[in-house]
Design a protein around this motif. Structure first.
Motif, mmCIF file in Angstrom:
data_model
loop_
_atom_site.group_PDB
_atom_site.id
_atom_site.type_symbol
_atom_site.label_atom_id
_atom_site.label_comp_id
_atom_site.label_asym_id
_atom_site.label_seq_id
_atom_site.Cartn_x
_atom_site.Cartn_y
_atom_site.Cartn_z
ATOM 1 N N ALA A 39 -28.912 -10.035 19.054
ATOM 2 C CA ALA A 39 -29.586 -9.833 20.340
ATOM 3 C C ALA A 39 -31.085 -9.797 20.056
ATOM 4 C CB ALA A 39 -29.137 -8.532 20.999
ATOM 5 N N ASP A 40 -31.884 -9.961 21.107
ATOM 6 C CA ASP A 40 -33.339 -9.905 20.989
ATOM 7 C C ASP A 40 -33.756 -8.511 20.505
ATOM 8 O OD1 ASP A 40 -36.086 -9.729 21.381
ATOM 9 O OD2 ASP A 40 -36.046 -10.821 23.291
ATOM 10 N N ALA A 41 -34.335 -8.455 19.300
ATOM 11 C CA ALA A 41 -34.686 -7.156 18.689
ATOM 12 C C ALA A 41 -35.818 -6.456 19.424
ATOM 13 C CB ALA A 41 -35.064 -7.359 17.221
ATOM 14 N N GLN A 42 -36.473 -7.156 20.350
ATOM 15 C CA GLN A 42 -37.585 -6.539 21.071
ATOM 16 C C GLN A 42 -37.202 -6.112 22.491
ATOM 17 O OE1 GLN A 42 -40.372 -9.758 20.005
ATOM 18 N NE2 GLN A 42 -41.539 -8.221 18.860
ATOM 19 N N LYS A 43 -35.912 -6.211 22.793
ATOM 20 C CA LYS A 43 -35.428 -5.776 24.115
ATOM 21 C C LYS A 43 -34.383 -4.676 23.943
ATOM 22 C CE LYS A 43 -35.722 -9.685 27.330
ATOM 23 N NZ LYS A 43 -35.605 -11.001 26.672
ATOM 24 N N ALA A 44 -34.740 -3.464 24.316
ATOM 25 C CA ALA A 44 -33.822 -2.331 24.121
ATOM 26 C C ALA A 44 -32.507 -2.524 24.878
ATOM 27 C CB ALA A 44 -34.495 -1.026 24.537
ATOM 28 N N ASP A 45 -32.577 -3.110 26.069
ATOM 29 C CA ASP A 45 -31.337 -3.302 26.848
ATOM 30 C C ASP A 45 -30.373 -4.245 26.141
ATOM 31 O OD1 ASP A 45 -32.580 -1.818 28.709
ATOM 32 O OD2 ASP A 45 -32.744 -3.403 30.242
ATOM 33 N N ALA A 46 -30.941 -5.297 25.566
ATOM 34 C CA ALA A 46 -30.108 -6.275 24.858
ATOM 35 C C ALA A 46 -29.502 -5.636 23.614
ATOM 36 C CB ALA A 46 -30.953 -7.497 24.481
ATOM 37 N N VAL A 47 -30.314 -4.875 22.886
ATOM 38 C CA VAL A 47 -29.839 -4.207 21.667
ATOM 39 C C VAL A 47 -28.741 -3.201 22.009
ATOM 40 C CG1 VAL A 47 -30.544 -2.645 19.797
ATOM 41 C CG2 VAL A 47 -31.999 -4.604 20.421
ATOM 42 N N ALA A 48 -28.903 -2.528 23.143
ATOM 43 C CA ALA A 48 -27.888 -1.535 23.558
ATOM 44 C C ALA A 48 -26.528 -2.200 23.733
ATOM 45 C CB ALA A 48 -28.322 -0.852 24.854
ATOM 46 N N LYS A 49 -26.527 -3.476 24.138
ATOM 47 C CA LYS A 49 -25.243 -4.176 24.315
ATOM 48 C C LYS A 49 -24.523 -4.380 22.980
ATOM 49 C CE LYS A 49 -26.864 -6.826 28.297
ATOM 50 N NZ LYS A 49 -27.328 -8.178 28.699
ATOM 51 N N ILE A 50 -25.283 -4.524 21.900
ATOM 52 C CA ILE A 50 -24.653 -4.642 20.575
ATOM 53 C C ILE A 50 -23.903 -3.358 20.250
ATOM 54 C CG2 ILE A 50 -25.078 -4.749 18.095
ATOM 55 C CD1 ILE A 50 -27.498 -6.496 18.574
ATOM 56 N N PHE A 51 -24.584 -2.218 20.424
ATOM 57 C CA PHE A 51 -23.959 -0.924 20.104
ATOM 58 C C PHE A 51 -22.705 -0.721 20.959
ATOM 59 C CE2 PHE A 51 -28.191 -0.210 18.365
ATOM 60 C CZ PHE A 51 -27.935 0.544 17.229
ATOM 61 N N ALA A 52 -22.805 -1.112 22.247
ATOM 62 C CA ALA A 52 -21.668 -0.909 23.148
ATOM 63 C C ALA A 52 -20.489 -1.792 22.737
ATOM 64 C CB ALA A 52 -22.089 -1.197 24.582
ATOM 65 N N ALA A 53 -20.758 -3.088 22.449
ATOM 66 C CA ALA A 53 -19.668 -4.018 22.125
ATOM 67 C C ALA A 53 -18.938 -3.592 20.851
ATOM 68 C CB ALA A 53 -20.219 -5.435 21.954
ATOM 69 N N LYS A 54 -19.693 -3.107 19.859
ATOM 70 C CA LYS A 54 -19.087 -2.731 18.577
ATOM 71 C C LYS A 54 -18.514 -1.325 18.590
ATOM 72 C CE LYS A 54 -21.128 -3.315 14.682
ATOM 73 N NZ LYS A 54 -20.608 -4.050 13.525
ATOM 74 N N GLY A 55 -18.936 -0.508 19.563
ATOM 75 C CA GLY A 55 -18.609 0.914 19.508
ATOM 76 C C GLY A 55 -19.336 1.567 18.346
#
Ligand code: TXA
Ligand code: MG
Length: 313
Positions: A39-55
């Motif tokens: 995900a775009d490392a400069q967008k917190a919302d996009a990064v948050a989706k990584i954490f959510a998808a992986k748990g």
């Protein structure tokens, strides 16, 4: 549920995948080590989706992928030692933990609040093309549900994350097979995670000793939890033959249902490790694994195996 788009490994597929990153989506892509979930490392919302998808727990920071050393220098301070390491090993499977620049623009959730940032330049053409097309830094942990076996094929990614991520680039050969070596670069070189680039390789290139992480209580790789890569069933290490009801992963002369490397080649074993753990997992049986020498790449293999076998409670 999200529909996970399949992007072909073609210029237009990579363009579409990059566009998904631009619009704040998550895209899995192969590197020479394992698949990353980017995900775009400069967008917190996009990064948050990584954490959510992986748990993934929010205290576990992410690696940021860059094109090369110049690109990295926009986000971290590169001292003389880091420069030597970059010149010797990039692009390739070495992640450097360096001081985060105050003007980096890297989203706060990437680093989990640390003042350092882990950066690496992957070497496969596909990953480099995606980085070039996207232009910015891509935060990407391994593309597996948190704590589970890493993904070295599109099937592994789809089995673990289909419907939870926005896209996947359908290609790749993860020829290294194990995640990158992680090295903390301060006044000392601290090995935070072993990989196919060994401490000895790093010592030879830099002329400086590499401190092993467990010798240094103060420095901690937040994600290096004891239990990781956990299959559903229990794992028994250093077994010379399968017991009743076990699925056996062999190595060298000690054979099994499958064999990491019949020739006893550690590089081949590294490349096969996660795929064979996935196969063993699918057998539904308890897993037994032959001894693997703890030497060179074997150190990294042993690190992954001991965490696959670790007590999960
Ligand atoms: O080969 C790889 O490194 C793959 C591919 C996709 O590049 N990525 C990967 O990411 O293995 P992940 O998230 O599975 O592992 C990253 C590790 C975690 O253990 C995390 O705690 C550690 O890197 N890490 C990240 N930032 C750190 C930092 N600033 N200081 C110390 N450790 C850090
Ligand atoms: Mg991982």
């Amino acid at each position: 549920m999200t529909y996970t788009k399949r992007y072909p490994d073609t210029p237009s597929g990579i363009k579409d995948a990059a566009e998904m990153l631009v619009t704040g989506g998550t895209v899995a892509f192969p590197t020479e080590t394992v698949f990353g979930l980017g995900a775009d490392a400069q967008k917190a919302d996009a990064v948050a989706k990584i954490f959510a998808a992986k748990g993934r727990p929010s205290f576990n920071p992410l690696i940021v992928h860059v094109r090369n050393g110049d690109h990295a220098s926009e986000f971290v301070d590169i001292n003389a030692m880091a420069r030597v390491l970059i010149d010797s090993f990039w692009p390739g499977p070495l992640t450097l933990v360096l001081p985060l620049r105050p003007d980096s623009g890297i989203a706060h959730n990437v680093t989990a609040g640390l003042k350092t940032l882990a950066v690496r330049a992957p070497k496969t053409q596909l990953a480099q093309d995606l980085l070039a097309e996207f232009g910015g830094p891509i935060a990407a942990p391994s593309a597996n549900p948190s704590g589970k076996i890493s993904a070295t094929s599109t099937d592994h990614v789809i089995n673990g994350l289909d419907g939870k991520i926005d896209g996947i680039v359908m290609g790749g050969d993860c020829t290294e097979g194990l995640e990158s070596t992680i090295l903390g670069v301060t006044s000392e070189l601290v090995l935070l995670r072993p990989g196919t680039i060994s401490a000895q390789d790093i010592q030879s290139a830099t002329g400086k000793p590499v401190v092993q992480r467990d010798q240094r209580e103060a420095i901690n790789a937040p994600g290096q939890l004891a239990s990781h890569y956990a299959p559903n069933a229990s794992v028994r290490l250093n077994s010379t033959s399968a017991q009743a009801g076990e699925f056996m992963i062999g190595f060298g002369a000690i054979d099994g249902d499958i064999n990491l490397s019949p020739q006893g080649d550690l590089k081949e074993a590294a490349e096969n490790l996660f795929a064979m753990l996935h196969i063993a997992n699918q057998s539904g049986k308890r897993i037994a694994i032959a001894p693997v020498p703890i030497d060179g790449i074997g150190t990294a293999i042993h690190d992954r195996l001991s965490r696959a076998a670790a007590d999960r409670t």
